[in-house]
Design a protein around this motif. Structure first.
Motif, PDB file in Angstrom:
ATOM      1  N   GLY A  65       0.795  -1.224   0.000  1.00 14.64           N
ATOM      2  CA  GLY A  65       0.000   0.000   0.000  1.00 14.64           C
ATOM      3  C   GLY A  65       0.828   1.274   0.000  1.00 14.64           C
ATOM      4  N   LEU A  66       2.071   1.191  -0.445  1.00 19.46           N
ATOM      5  CA  LEU A  66       2.941   2.367  -0.518  1.00 19.46           C
ATOM      6  C   LEU A  66       2.505   3.267  -1.667  1.00 19.46           C
ATOM      7  N   SER A  67       2.938   4.515  -1.618  1.00 20.13           N
ATOM      8  CA  SER A  67       2.684   5.413  -2.747  1.00 20.13           C
ATOM      9  C   SER A  67       3.574   4.986  -3.912  1.00 20.13           C
ATOM     10  N   ILE A  68       3.219   5.455  -5.091  1.00 22.72           N
ATOM     11  CA  ILE A  68       4.028   5.111  -6.263  1.00 22.72           C
ATOM     12  C   ILE A  68       5.448   5.651  -6.112  1.00 22.72           C
ATOM     13  N   GLU A  69       5.581   6.795  -5.435  1.00 24.49           N
ATOM     14  CA  GLU A  69       6.916   7.364  -5.188  1.00 24.49           C
ATOM     15  C   GLU A  69       7.752   6.415  -4.330  1.00 24.49           C
ATOM     16  N   GLU A  70       7.119   5.850  -3.303  1.00 24.02           N
ATOM     17  CA  GLU A  70       7.837   4.928  -2.409  1.00 24.02           C
ATOM     18  C   GLU A  70       8.172   3.610  -3.109  1.00 24.02           C
ATOM     19  N   VAL A  71       7.254   3.132  -3.936  1.00 23.76           N
ATOM     20  CA  VAL A  71       7.519   1.906  -4.698  1.00 23.76           C
ATOM     21  C   VAL A  71       8.715   2.136  -5.625  1.00 23.76           C
ATOM     22  N   ALA A  72       8.703   3.259  -6.321  1.00 20.01           N
ATOM     23  CA  ALA A  72       9.797   3.585  -7.239  1.00 20.01           C
ATOM     24  C   ALA A  72      11.126   3.677  -6.497  1.00 20.01           C
ATOM     25  N   LYS A  73      11.131   4.328  -5.333  1.00 17.34           N
ATOM     26  CA  LYS A  73      12.363   4.450  -4.551  1.00 17.34           C
ATOM     27  C   LYS A  73      12.884   3.084  -4.115  1.00 17.34           C
ATOM     28  N   ARG A  74      11.977   2.200  -3.708  1.00 18.56           N
ATOM     29  CA  ARG A  74      12.379   0.854  -3.269  1.00 18.56           C
ATOM     30  C   ARG A  74      13.164   0.126  -4.349  1.00 18.56           C
ATOM     31  N   PHE A  75      12.761   0.338  -5.602  1.00 17.70           N
ATOM     32  CA  PHE A  75      13.405  -0.364  -6.712  1.00 17.70           C
ATOM     33  C   PHE A  75      14.439   0.492  -7.440  1.00 17.70           C
ATOM     34  N   GLY A  76      14.553   1.745  -7.047  1.00 15.88           N
ATOM     35  CA  GLY A  76      15.548   2.618  -7.674  1.00 15.88           C
ATOM     36  C   GLY A  76      15.230   2.942  -9.125  1.00 15.88           C
ATOM     37  N   VAL A  77      13.941   3.129  -9.405  1.00 13.19           N
ATOM     38  CA  VAL A  77      13.511   3.442 -10.769  1.00 13.19           C
ATOM     39  C   VAL A  77      12.642   4.701 -10.749  1.00 13.19           C
ATOM     40  N   PRO A  78      12.471   5.324 -11.898  1.00 12.20           N
ATOM     41  CA  PRO A  78      11.573   6.473 -11.967  1.00 12.20           C
ATOM     42  C   PRO A  78      10.121   6.055 -11.694  1.00 12.20           C
ATOM     43  N   GLU A  79       9.322   6.983 -11.224  1.00 13.04           N
ATOM     44  CA  GLU A  79       7.919   6.704 -10.927  1.00 13.04           C
ATOM     45  C   GLU A  79       7.178   6.195 -12.157  1.00 13.04           C
ATOM     46  N   SER A  80       7.504   6.743 -13.315  1.00 11.82           N
ATOM     47  CA  SER A  80       6.824   6.317 -14.547  1.00 11.82           C
ATOM     48  C   SER A  80       7.077   4.836 -14.831  1.00 11.82           C
ATOM     49  N   VAL A  81       8.285   4.377 -14.536  1.00 12.32           N
ATOM     50  CA  VAL A  81       8.632   2.972 -14.768  1.00 12.32           C
ATOM     51  C   VAL A  81       7.893   2.075 -13.771  1.00 12.32           C
ATOM     52  N   ALA A  82       7.840   2.494 -12.522  1.00  9.06           N
ATOM     53  CA  ALA A  82       7.105   1.729 -11.512  1.00  9.06           C
ATOM     54  C   ALA A  82       5.617   1.686 -11.844  1.00  9.06           C
TER      55      ALA A  82
END
Length: 79
Positions: A49-66
């Motif tokens: 239930g993380l935000s897309i920003e947090e998901v992207a940070k977890r994987f080290g990718v841009p938000e658009s990619v996540a």
């Protein structure tokens, strides 16, 4: 001196070449997604239930990619 004659170009050659390149790019993107954001791990993180920003940070990718990976794996735009 030999004369070089270009072989005839088949109809729609450029279109066929473009489609082949698009297919190769799609395959390369799928490999990159799996390397950067393995499906099982992505699903686990997404379901937190993380935000897309947090998901992207977890994987080290841009938000658009996540976001694209979320649509691909989960069929959802954002957690």
């Amino acid at each position: 001196m030999p004369i070089h004659i270009n072989p005839p170009i088949e109809p729609n050659y450029e279109l066929k070449q473009k489609k082949e390149l698009e297919a190769m790019e799609k395959e390369a993107n799928e490999i990159a997604f799996e390397l950067l954001m393995p499906e099982a791990e992505f699903k686990r993180v997404w379901k937190m239930g993380l935000s897309i920003e947090e998901v992207a940070k977890r994987f080290g990718v841009p938000e658009s990619v996540a976001t694209v990976r979320g649509m691909q794996v989960m069929g959802e735009f954002m957690p």
